[in-house]
Scaffold this motif. Structure first.
Motif, PDB file in Angstrom:
ATOM      1  N   ASP A   1       0.842  -1.196   0.000  1.00 19.39           N
ATOM      2  CA  ASP A   1       0.000   0.000   0.000  1.00 19.39           C
ATOM      3  C   ASP A   1       0.877   1.245   0.000  1.00 19.39           C
ATOM      4  O   ASP A   1       1.999   1.241   0.534  1.00 19.39           O
ATOM      5  CB  ASP A   1      -0.914   0.035   1.232  1.00 19.39           C
ATOM      6  CG  ASP A   1      -1.818  -1.183   1.326  1.00 19.39           C
ATOM      7  OD1 ASP A   1      -2.250  -1.674   0.261  1.00 19.39           O
ATOM      8  OD2 ASP A   1      -2.101  -1.638   2.453  1.00 19.39           O
ATOM      9  N   LEU A   2       0.345   2.322  -0.561  1.00 13.93           N
ATOM     10  CA  LEU A   2       1.054   3.596  -0.608  1.00 13.93           C
ATOM     11  C   LEU A   2       0.093   4.703  -0.188  1.00 13.93           C
ATOM     12  O   LEU A   2      -1.075   4.705  -0.602  1.00 13.93           O
ATOM     13  CB  LEU A   2       1.576   3.860  -2.023  1.00 13.93           C
ATOM     14  CG  LEU A   2       2.288   5.200  -2.263  1.00 13.93           C
ATOM     15  CD1 LEU A   2       3.593   5.259  -1.478  1.00 13.93           C
ATOM     16  CD2 LEU A   2       2.547   5.396  -3.762  1.00 13.93           C
ATOM     17  N   SER A   3       0.575   5.630   0.625  1.00 16.91           N
ATOM     18  CA  SER A   3      -0.263   6.759   1.033  1.00 16.91           C
ATOM     19  C   SER A   3       0.584   8.013   1.183  1.00 16.91           C
ATOM     20  O   SER A   3       1.796   7.942   1.426  1.00 16.91           O
ATOM     21  CB  SER A   3      -0.998   6.460   2.349  1.00 16.91           C
ATOM     22  OG  SER A   3      -0.077   6.309   3.414  1.00 16.91           O
ATOM     23  N   SER A   4      -0.066   9.149   1.042  1.00 19.24           N
ATOM     24  CA  SER A   4       0.611  10.428   1.206  1.00 19.24           C
ATOM     25  C   SER A   4      -0.365  11.422   1.823  1.00 19.24           C
ATOM     26  O   SER A   4      -1.542  11.468   1.437  1.00 19.24           O
ATOM     27  CB  SER A   4       1.113  10.955  -0.144  1.00 19.24           C
ATOM     28  OG  SER A   4       1.829  12.168   0.032  1.00 19.24           O
ATOM     29  N   ARG A   5       0.126  12.197   2.779  1.00 18.65           N
ATOM     30  CA  ARG A   5      -0.717  13.161   3.489  1.00 18.65           C
ATOM     31  C   ARG A   5      -0.050  14.526   3.453  1.00 18.65           C
ATOM     32  O   ARG A   5       1.126  14.667   3.785  1.00 18.65           O
ATOM     33  CB  ARG A   5      -0.931  12.712   4.932  1.00 18.65           C
ATOM     34  CG  ARG A   5      -1.835  13.607   5.758  1.00 18.65           C
ATOM     35  CD  ARG A   5      -1.939  13.078   7.178  1.00 18.65           C
ATOM     36  NE  ARG A   5      -2.854  13.840   7.996  1.00 18.65           N
ATOM     37  CZ  ARG A   5      -2.555  14.958   8.632  1.00 18.65           C
ATOM     38  NH1 ARG A   5      -1.318  15.465   8.525  1.00 18.65           N
ATOM     39  NH2 ARG A   5      -3.452  15.595   9.351  1.00 18.65           N
TER      40      ARG A   5
ATOM     41  N   ILE B   1      -4.095  10.965  -0.008  1.00 21.17           N
ATOM     42  CA  ILE B   1      -4.324  10.046  -1.113  1.00 21.17           C
ATOM     43  C   ILE B   1      -3.749   8.691  -0.710  1.00 21.17           C
ATOM     44  O   ILE B   1      -2.649   8.607  -0.163  1.00 21.17           O
ATOM     45  CB  ILE B   1      -3.684  10.536  -2.433  1.00 21.17           C
ATOM     46  CG1 ILE B   1      -3.982   9.535  -3.562  1.00 21.17           C
ATOM     47  CG2 ILE B   1      -2.193  10.769  -2.284  1.00 21.17           C
ATOM     48  CD1 ILE B   1      -3.596  10.032  -4.942  1.00 21.17           C
ATOM     49  N   GLY B   2      -4.535   7.651  -0.933  1.00 16.13           N
ATOM     50  CA  GLY B   2      -4.094   6.314  -0.578  1.00 16.13           C
ATOM     51  C   GLY B   2      -4.319   5.346  -1.725  1.00 16.13           C
ATOM     52  O   GLY B   2      -5.323   5.434  -2.432  1.00 16.13           O
ATOM     53  N   ILE B   3      -3.370   4.451  -1.919  1.00 21.92           N
ATOM     54  CA  ILE B   3      -3.494   3.422  -2.952  1.00 21.92           C
ATOM     55  C   ILE B   3      -3.334   2.061  -2.279  1.00 21.92           C
ATOM     56  O   ILE B   3      -2.225   1.693  -1.872  1.00 21.92           O
ATOM     57  CB  ILE B   3      -2.445   3.592  -4.070  1.00 21.92           C
ATOM     58  CG1 ILE B   3      -2.479   5.000  -4.648  1.00 21.92           C
ATOM     59  CG2 ILE B   3      -2.684   2.553  -5.169  1.00 21.92           C
ATOM     60  CD1 ILE B   3      -1.412   5.251  -5.697  1.00 21.92           C
ATOM     61  N   GLU B   4      -4.422   1.347  -2.117  1.00 17.56           N
ATOM     62  CA  GLU B   4      -4.371   0.004  -1.561  1.00 17.56           C
ATOM     63  C   GLU B   4      -4.047  -0.990  -2.667  1.00 17.56           C
ATOM     64  O   GLU B   4      -4.506  -0.846  -3.797  1.00 17.56           O
ATOM     65  CB  GLU B   4      -5.717  -0.354  -0.930  1.00 17.56           C
ATOM     66  CG  GLU B   4      -6.127   0.533   0.233  1.00 17.56           C
ATOM     67  CD  GLU B   4      -7.473   0.131   0.790  1.00 17.56           C
ATOM     68  OE1 GLU B   4      -7.894  -1.033   0.586  1.00 17.56           O
ATOM     69  OE2 GLU B   4      -8.127   0.982   1.422  1.00 17.56           O
TER      70      GLU B   4
ATOM     71  N   ASN C   1      -6.991  -0.017  -5.329  1.00 12.39           N
ATOM     72  CA  ASN C   1      -8.071   0.877  -4.952  1.00 12.39           C
ATOM     73  C   ASN C   1      -7.479   2.218  -4.538  1.00 12.39           C
ATOM     74  O   ASN C   1      -6.628   2.289  -3.651  1.00 12.39           O
ATOM     75  CB  ASN C   1      -8.875   0.272  -3.792  1.00 12.39           C
ATOM     76  CG  ASN C   1     -10.064   1.120  -3.411  1.00 12.39           C
ATOM     77  OD1 ASN C   1     -10.965   1.341  -4.201  1.00 12.39           O
ATOM     78  ND2 ASN C   1     -10.064   1.608  -2.175  1.00 12.39           N
ATOM     79  N   VAL C   2      -7.914   3.291  -5.196  1.00 14.59           N
ATOM     80  CA  VAL C   2      -7.384   4.628  -4.938  1.00 14.59           C
ATOM     81  C   VAL C   2      -8.435   5.466  -4.218  1.00 14.59           C
ATOM     82  O   VAL C   2      -9.601   5.507  -4.639  1.00 14.59           O
ATOM     83  CB  VAL C   2      -6.967   5.325  -6.245  1.00 14.59           C
ATOM     84  CG1 VAL C   2      -6.391   6.713  -5.957  1.00 14.59           C
ATOM     85  CG2 VAL C   2      -5.953   4.477  -7.007  1.00 14.59           C
ATOM     86  N   THR C   3      -8.041   6.110  -3.140  1.00  7.27           N
ATOM     87  CA  THR C   3      -8.956   6.977  -2.396  1.00  7.27           C
ATOM     88  C   THR C   3      -8.326   8.356  -2.233  1.00  7.27           C
ATOM     89  O   THR C   3      -7.108   8.495  -2.104  1.00  7.27           O
ATOM     90  CB  THR C   3      -9.271   6.406  -1.005  1.00  7.27           C
ATOM     91  OG1 THR C   3      -8.051   6.267  -0.255  1.00  7.27           O
ATOM     92  CG2 THR C   3      -9.952   5.055  -1.115  1.00  7.27           C
ATOM     93  N   LEU C   4      -9.175   9.364  -2.232  1.00 11.53           N
ATOM     94  CA  LEU C   4      -8.745  10.741  -2.024  1.00 11.53           C
ATOM     95  C   LEU C   4      -9.688  11.357  -1.001  1.00 11.53           C
ATOM     96  O   LEU C   4     -10.910  11.294  -1.156  1.00 11.53           O
ATOM     97  CB  LEU C   4      -8.792  11.530  -3.336  1.00 11.53           C
ATOM     98  CG  LEU C   4      -8.354  12.992  -3.268  1.00 11.53           C
ATOM     99  CD1 LEU C   4      -6.872  13.080  -2.941  1.00 11.53           C
ATOM    100  CD2 LEU C   4      -8.647  13.709  -4.587  1.00 11.53           C
ATOM    101  N   SER C   5      -9.115  11.915   0.045  1.00 13.06           N
ATOM    102  CA  SER C   5      -9.958  12.481   1.102  1.00 13.06           C
ATOM    103  C   SER C   5      -9.357  13.774   1.638  1.00 13.06           C
ATOM    104  O   SER C   5      -8.143  14.010   1.539  1.00 13.06           O
ATOM    105  CB  SER C   5     -10.136  11.473   2.244  1.00 13.06           C
ATOM    106  OG  SER C   5      -8.892  11.196   2.872  1.00 13.06           O
TER     107      SER C   5
END
Length: 245
Positions: A191-195, A205-208, A236-240
């Motif tokens: 998984d990759l994420s950045s805040r 943004i997170g990429i599971e 799965n890509v999420t943006l919050s």
């Protein structure tokens, strides 16, 4: 009445050794069993609570940049509880033992790494002859698991994290198709994420499953049931955006 005791010994700062003994009680999930069997009453299921004795020893280190721990444990019960192929409750003496380790290291100010490791085994005395020869089922004993991460903070208010999960193999019941005795194959998920702090809040943004690995989670493999054998979610890509006040 349950008895609990523990001791911590500081070898030399920052190293601590610890040991503990704990007693606890557990009750089987009677409702689930009654819904899945033809048992005429609760008494038939032998729902007596089991007493669990747990022994634990380990060491931990804590410095400004490093925190780490290693623990070994052993638990016993004279009246263990497992589910059979028809969801009936199987009662027998059992023991479970395992190892756990964690580490977090601030390599340099913007870079941190860490991970965990867990390994557990368990057997029961199926014929009550004093010999623990029967492995516990998959809903009780998972395969070994390793996690790891790399976290970078290049600028104040901006953090990126790459993390990995590896789940190992378990085949304690070769060629068996009974419930909770299915073979579990290994898999790896990244998984990759950045805040980033933006305005009054933070944009994340997170990429599971970054590499879109096709795999089956442990929970879908060990039951050995066709209707539970479902693959894990793909990439799965999420943006919050969140605001704390």
């Amino acid at each position: 009445m349950a008895f609990n005791a523990g001791v911590v010994f500081t070898v030399a700062k920052p190293v601590d050794l610890f040991a503990s003994f704990q007693q606890g009680f557990a009750v089987s999930e009677i409702g689930r069993v009654l819904r899945s069997t033809v048992a005429e009453s609760v008494e038939v299921l032998n729902p007596e609570a089991r007493t669990v004795n747990s022994y634990e020893v380990g060491a931990r280190v804590a410095t400004q940049r490093l925190t780490a721990s290693a623990t070994g444990y052993y638990t016993t019960s004279d009246l263990g509880s497992s589910y059979g192929s028809d969801f009936e409750i199987i009662r027998s003496p059992e023991h479970v033992y395992g190892l756990e380790a964690t580490t977090d290291l601030q390599v340099i100010d913007p870079l941190a790494v860490g991970g965990t490791f867990s390994w557990v085994k368990g057997k029961r005395d199926a014929d009550d002859n004093g010999s623990y020869e029967t492995p516990l089922p998959g809903n009780r004993i998972p395969p070994e698991k390793i996690t790891g991460y790399v976290e970078v903070t290049p600028l104040d208010g901006w953090t990126g994290r790459l993390q990995l999960l590896y789940s190992g193999r378990r085949d304690a019941f070769p060629s068996s198709s009974a419930y909770a005795k299915g073979e579990v194959s290994p898999y790896t998920v990244v998984d990759l994420s950045s805040r980033v702090d933006v305005g009054p809040g933070a944009l994340t943004i997170g990429i599971e499953n970054l590499f879109d690995n096709y795999y089956f989670p442990v929970r879908s493999q060990y039951p050995a049931l066709d209707d539970s054998y479902t693959p894990g979610r793909g990439r799965n890509v999420t943006l919050s955006y969140s605001v704390t006040w």
